[in-house]
Structures are given as C-alpha cells and as structure tokens.
Write an enzyme that holds these catalytic residues in place. Structure first.
Site, PDB file in Angstrom:
ATOM      1  N   LYS A 153      10.844   8.343  -1.859  1.00  0.00           N
ATOM      2  CA  LYS A 153      11.575   7.790  -0.879  1.00  0.00           C
ATOM      3  C   LYS A 153      11.619   6.895  -1.529  1.00  0.00           C
ATOM      4  O   LYS A 153      10.944   6.615  -3.314  1.00  0.00           O
ATOM      5  CB  LYS A 153      10.770   6.686   0.378  1.00  0.00           C
ATOM      6  N   ARG A 178       0.454  -0.998  11.521  1.00  0.00           N
ATOM      7  CA  ARG A 178       2.169  -0.829  10.955  1.00  0.00           C
ATOM      8  C   ARG A 178       2.212  -0.169  12.170  1.00  0.00           C
ATOM      9  O   ARG A 178       2.420  -0.046  13.425  1.00  0.00           O
ATOM     10  CB  ARG A 178       1.961  -0.359   9.748  1.00  0.00           C
ATOM     11  N   HIS A 195      -2.478   6.728   7.636  1.00  0.00           N
ATOM     12  CA  HIS A 195      -1.546   5.486   6.704  1.00  0.00           C
ATOM     13  C   HIS A 195      -3.040   5.278   6.279  1.00  0.00           C
ATOM     14  O   HIS A 195      -3.885   3.982   7.161  1.00  0.00           O
ATOM     15  CB  HIS A 195      -0.552   5.084   6.310  1.00  0.00           C
ATOM     16  N   ARG A 236      -0.256  13.115  -0.090  1.00  0.00           N
ATOM     17  CA  ARG A 236       0.795  12.318  -0.123  1.00  0.00           C
ATOM     18  C   ARG A 236       1.108  11.355  -1.263  1.00  0.00           C
ATOM     19  O   ARG A 236       1.274   9.904  -1.176  1.00  0.00           O
ATOM     20  CB  ARG A 236       1.459  11.915   1.518  1.00  0.00           C
ATOM     21  N   TYR A 273      20.817 -21.102 -18.406  1.00  0.00           N
ATOM     22  CA  TYR A 273      20.793 -21.479 -16.695  1.00  0.00           C
ATOM     23  C   TYR A 273      19.805 -23.102 -17.188  1.00  0.00           C
ATOM     24  O   TYR A 273      18.074 -22.851 -16.820  1.00  0.00           O
ATOM     25  CB  TYR A 273      20.504 -21.112 -15.723  1.00  0.00           C
ATOM     26  N   CYS A 330      19.637 -14.221 -16.360  1.00  0.00           N
ATOM     27  CA  CYS A 330      20.739 -14.305 -15.400  1.00  0.00           C
ATOM     28  C   CYS A 330      21.433 -13.063 -14.875  1.00  0.00           C
ATOM     29  O   CYS A 330      20.230 -12.033 -14.871  1.00  0.00           O
ATOM     30  CB  CYS A 330      21.383 -15.066 -16.837  1.00  0.00           C
ATOM     31  N   ASP A 382      23.349 -10.885 -15.345  1.00  0.00           N
ATOM     32  CA  ASP A 382      23.863  -9.686 -16.019  1.00  0.00           C
ATOM     33  C   ASP A 382      23.422 -10.014 -18.271  1.00  0.00           C
ATOM     34  O   ASP A 382      23.518  -8.831 -18.202  1.00  0.00           O
ATOM     35  CB  ASP A 382      25.387  -9.959 -16.049  1.00  0.00           C
TER      36      ASP A 382
HETATM   37  C1  LIG Z   1       3.722   6.568   4.715  1.00  0.00           C
HETATM   38  C2  LIG Z   1       3.567   6.635   3.400  1.00  0.00           C
HETATM   39  N1  LIG Z   1       2.145   7.617   2.397  1.00  0.00           N
HETATM   40  C3  LIG Z   1       2.688   8.157   1.243  1.00  0.00           C
HETATM   41  C4  LIG Z   1       2.786   7.037   0.524  1.00  0.00           C
HETATM   42  C5  LIG Z   1       2.826   6.950  -0.937  1.00  0.00           C
HETATM   43  O1  LIG Z   1       1.517   6.437  -1.637  1.00  0.00           O
HETATM   44  P1  LIG Z   1       1.130   5.589  -2.889  1.00  0.00           P
HETATM   45  O2  LIG Z   1       2.510   5.043  -3.754  1.00  0.00           O
HETATM   46  O3  LIG Z   1       0.390   4.238  -2.814  1.00  0.00           O
HETATM   47  O4  LIG Z   1       1.109   6.924  -3.445  1.00  0.00           O
HETATM   48  C6  LIG Z   1       3.212   5.875   0.850  1.00  0.00           C
HETATM   49  C7  LIG Z   1       4.076   4.431   0.161  1.00  0.00           C
HETATM   50  O5  LIG Z   1       3.979   3.692   0.873  1.00  0.00           O
HETATM   51  C8  LIG Z   1       3.784   5.552   2.408  1.00  0.00           C
HETATM   52  O6  LIG Z   1       4.332   5.219   3.480  1.00  0.00           O
END
Ligand SMILES: Cc1ncc(COP(=O)(O)O)c(C=O)c1O
Length: 387
Positions: free
Chosen positions: A40, A138, A167, A223, A267, A314, A316
C-alpha cells in the site's frame, strides 16, 4: 500521472537485491507461512508496481493494499495475483472491486449483504476475508459476533470465507501484554469457528513486528510491510534481523554561495550565521517529502561527511552549511537517505529528527522524485514456494 524526468538531479534508488534479502528474512522467521506483501501507499514510497513485480519474481503472489484505487492501479498494470484491500472501503466502490477481482476485507456485519449484492447469482462464491477486532480499536467484527456473521446466508452462496484476520496494535512495543491478549482473543475466535465446523483456509495476524517477535502470530499467512523495505520500529534491546534499507534518496548541489557573520538564510531568518559561511542550495524541499520539521535539525551527507540543514526547509529548496567541507562543487552528490563513504543516514534518523516513524518518512517521498531500480539479478536459491 506525474512523470519526473530521467535527468532529474534528485532520485530515490531502490535496491531490489536488498529487497530479496529482506524477503529471505521473512521466510526464515515464518518458514511455514505464505507471504502477503503489503504494498500500500506506493509500496511505502518505493513504487508499488516495481516492488510488486519484483516480489512476484521472488515467488510472492499475494499483495495487500489499503484502497480499491491502489488495487485497480496494480490490476491495470497487469498484476493478476491476489490483491487484498485491507483499508476502510465503501459500498459505492464494491462493484469496481468485484469487476477487477480484488479481495475485500469485510470488517462490519452490514458490509456482508452490501458486498454480496454485487455478486451475480449463479457465479462461483467470491472469496472474502473477514477481520476480527481483537484490540487495535479500528476495523473489525467483534469476536463474539464472528460466528453469526459467518453463518449468514450470503456465506452459503455468494461469498466464500477465504481468510480470517486481525491486526496487532502494539507488537513493536516493549510490553507484550496487549499483543498476547490480542492473539489469545484471535485464537479463541478461531477455535470456536473450527469447533462449529467452519473451514478457514487462510489465517493471518502478523505484521512485521509480529513476524519478528511473536511466533504464535504467524498462522498460514503473514503480512510484512516495513520489514520488506528494511526497517522496523522495535527498540534496540529487542533482537531483530539485520534488515537492509532498500532505498537511497539523493540529490545534488544546485548552487553555492558565501554569507557573512550576521547574515541569515531562508524564510523567517531562523538561521543567522555566527561565522563567514559557505552555503549549498539543494533542489529539494517539503513538496518532495523533505519535511519542514527538518529545518535547522536535519543532516545530509556531502563528501562523506554529515552536514547540517540550516534555516527553514522551503517547498522546493533546502539549505545546508558546507563551510567545513573542503572543495565542494555545484553538481556534487548529496545523500538524504543512504550511505556515503563510512557515513550513513537512514529513514529512522530522519524520523527521529522530526519525531515520527520511518514509515512516514518513506511514504512521504513525493511524486516529483523519480524512483530508479537497482536490479534484482538472478534470484538464485529462490524456489517457488507460493502458488
Ligand atoms: C492490516 C495491515 N497488515 C499489515 C500491515 C503491515 O505492517 P508493517 O508495515 O508494520 O509490517 C499493515 C500496515 O500498516 C496493515 O495495515
């Protein structure tokens, strides 16, 4: 889509061979689990498509994204593997999700009929994952609701439970009470479902910190996100694998000038020279993801030495004091994240300077920064473990 030029003075280079080593760490720690790679947020800033394609070469064939749009982008680029949409989704996007064979995470009872309404009757049951809320506070169905949810009529025709997940909220923290509680809640939910004869093909709970610290969080799928990219947020006294940061962020000096004692830069004049100074102007700023909180705090590497950021960052441009670095020239390489000589700056250093976590540093590297990829080479020794 914004296309930065190949000749841009700024770039983020991503070492795909280092990615392969980090994947090997995941496999060593979770030898019996398959990997769902979390790509992601543009693969935490590293480039979702290139990271996904490399992981496919490394025999990873499940991917996790946060939004349906992220999933669609991968599909449109030709990624055929399973893509799990893990974030908060809205029914208005379910039709598109189904049209592109993305896998939803359903995390509330009313999403079950809302999603099932998009599955044509007579078609084979659509795989979904159900999320259990065990202590992240969540998204998720509460443990005592899960059985009811899975016994709904939608799961007899339109939908098929492919995965059950939760999670972890605190697995990177010193204390382990909360993680143990989450895992106990998840395990008893799973036991309860199995006692009632429900099959759960994929079970997953572990993020990177879970993979590193909690063998009982591994189940059939893990994951990993941040550890693929070479970071973790565990404290130094917790044993962790030698992950390799895979991204180097560099730019080059655009301009040099000298100022006198008492002169200011940038700035709001937050830096006033206390000596005659040599100033380098870098063509990078907060619009590129180099955070304004690094003003008068950050460091970069020039000529193998640490050099302070002076004055306000800044939009850029960023200014650094090169008074103590001999022979500095326009066009000279500047490392924002990475190694130069024996010195190294990591995303964790930038995170410490701006009081955040490496995740945010990496995700923030903006679309103006072209990503370049150091090749994987031959993924020797990698066997096709998944699929
Ligand atoms: C549902 C879920 N699983 C796994 C992960 C991966 O987590 P990490 O980057 O801490 O391994 C995330 C990331 O936030 C997540 O939202």
């Amino acid at each position: 889509m914004y296309q930065p030029s190949e000749s841009s003075p700024t770039s983020a280079s991503v070492d795909l061979a280092a990615l392969a080593q980090n994947v090997a760490h995941v496999r060593r720690l979770a030898p019996h689990a398959n990997i769902l790679a979390v790509v992601k947020a543009n693969a935490y800033g590293h480039g979702a498509l290139e990271i996904t394609q490399t992981l496919q070469r490394l025999a990873v064939h499940r991917f996790g994204v946060a939004t349906i749009d992220e999933g669609l982008a991968l599909r449109q680029a030709g990624v055929q593997d399973a893509i799990l949409v893990m974030g908060a989704t809205v029914p208005a996007q379910f039709a598109e999700l189904v049209a592109h064979r993305l896998t939803p995470v359903l995390y509330r009872a009313d999403l079950i009929p809302a999603f099932a309404a998009h599955i044509r009757s007579g078609s084979s049951p659509y795989p979904v994952h159900v999320k259990v809320e065990t202590g992240m506070g969540r998204l998720g169905v509460s443990p005592h609701e899960v059985l009811d949810v899975l016994q709904r009529t939608e799961f007899q025709a339109a939908l098929r439970l492919e995965g059950l997940m939760t999670h972890l909220a605190d697995a990177d923290n010193h204390g382990n009470d909360h993680t143990k509680l989450q895992l106990a809640r998840f395990q008893s939910t799973l036991d309860h479902l199995r006692q009632r004869g429900l099959a759960v093909p994929l079970v997953h709970a572990a993020n990177s910190a879970g993979i590193i610290r909690y063998p009982n969080s591994l189940y059939s799928l893990v994951r990993p996100g941040i550890m693929l990219y070479g970071y973790h947020t565990l404290s130094h006294d917790i044993e962790a694998p030698a992950l390799q940061p895979i991204l180097t962020w560099k730019t080059s000096i655009a301009h040099l000038h000298r100022i006198q004692t008492g002169d200011s830069v940038s700035y709001n004049r937050t830096f006033i020279a206390s000596r005659p100074s040599h100033i380098a102007v870098l063509p990078i700023g907060y619009a590129d993801g180099y955070n304004r909180l690094l003003s008068n705090r950050g460091r970069v590497l020039i000529g193998g030495r640490r050099v302070p950021v002076i004055g306000r960052v800044c939009m850029d441009m960023t200014l650094v004091d090169v008074t103590d670095i001999p022979g500095v020239t326009i066009g000279q390489e500047v490392i924002l994240i990475g190694q130069q000589g024996s010195e190294r700056i990591t995303a964790a250093d930038l995170a410490a300077w701006q009081q955040t976590i490496p995740y945010e540093i990496l995700c923030a590297i903006g679309p103006r920064v072209p990503r370049r990829y150091l090749p994987l080479g031959s993924p020797a020794g990698e066997t096709s473990r998944e699929r």
